[in-house]
Design a protein around this motif. Structure first.
Motif: not given
Length: 144
Positions: A26, A30, A33, A37-40, A51-53, A55
């Protein structure tokens, strides 16, 4: 898009036996990046789940490649990583011994001088265009 395979004995060494692989991966993603967004990240038995969103599709693919091109990771599960926007045609390529970005551009894009396009499309994955290694996976956009 699901599950992506990688070579577990190749890749960037990010963690040792006493370190949390998920945390290190992670941090690695990051640091450069690609647009998630909301990277896990979770890691279990050599499988990194991302997981995440994202762009866009490029950010989605770069996050997967950055996680998978780590020593000790055999697969990346991206079921919980979403992206918005149009889907473009992309080819994934595994670097072979003796490859250069120029040679790959010549083979896949028809012009070795387009190696800079491959580098730009993978700049979070490849830090130096002269330092690629066998087993590393990259993305080659075939559109745009």
């Amino acid at each position: 898009m699901g599950l992506f395979d990688f070579a577990s004995n190749l890749g960037k060494k990010l963690f040792g036996n006493d370190e949390d692989p998920a945390e290190k991966i992670q941090e690695h993603i990051e640091a450069d990046n690609p647009g998630v967004d909301a990277l896990s990240i979770t890691v279990e038995n050599g499988v990194a789940s991302v997981s995440g969103s994202a762009k866009d599709q490029a950010a989605y693919e770069k996050a997967i490649l950055m996680a998978g091109n780590v020593e000790g990771i055999t697969e990346v599960n991206a079921d919980a990583l979403a992206f918005t926007g149009p889907e473009i045609k992309v080819e994934y390529y595994t670097i072979q011994s003796g490859d250069s970005l120029w040679k790959i551009a010549q083979q896949h894009l028809g012009n070795g001088n387009l190696y800079t396009k491959i580098f730009e499309e993978n700049k979070e994955v490849i830090k130096d265009p002269d330092l690629i290694y066998p087993g590393q996976k990259i993305r080659i956009p075939l559109e745009g």
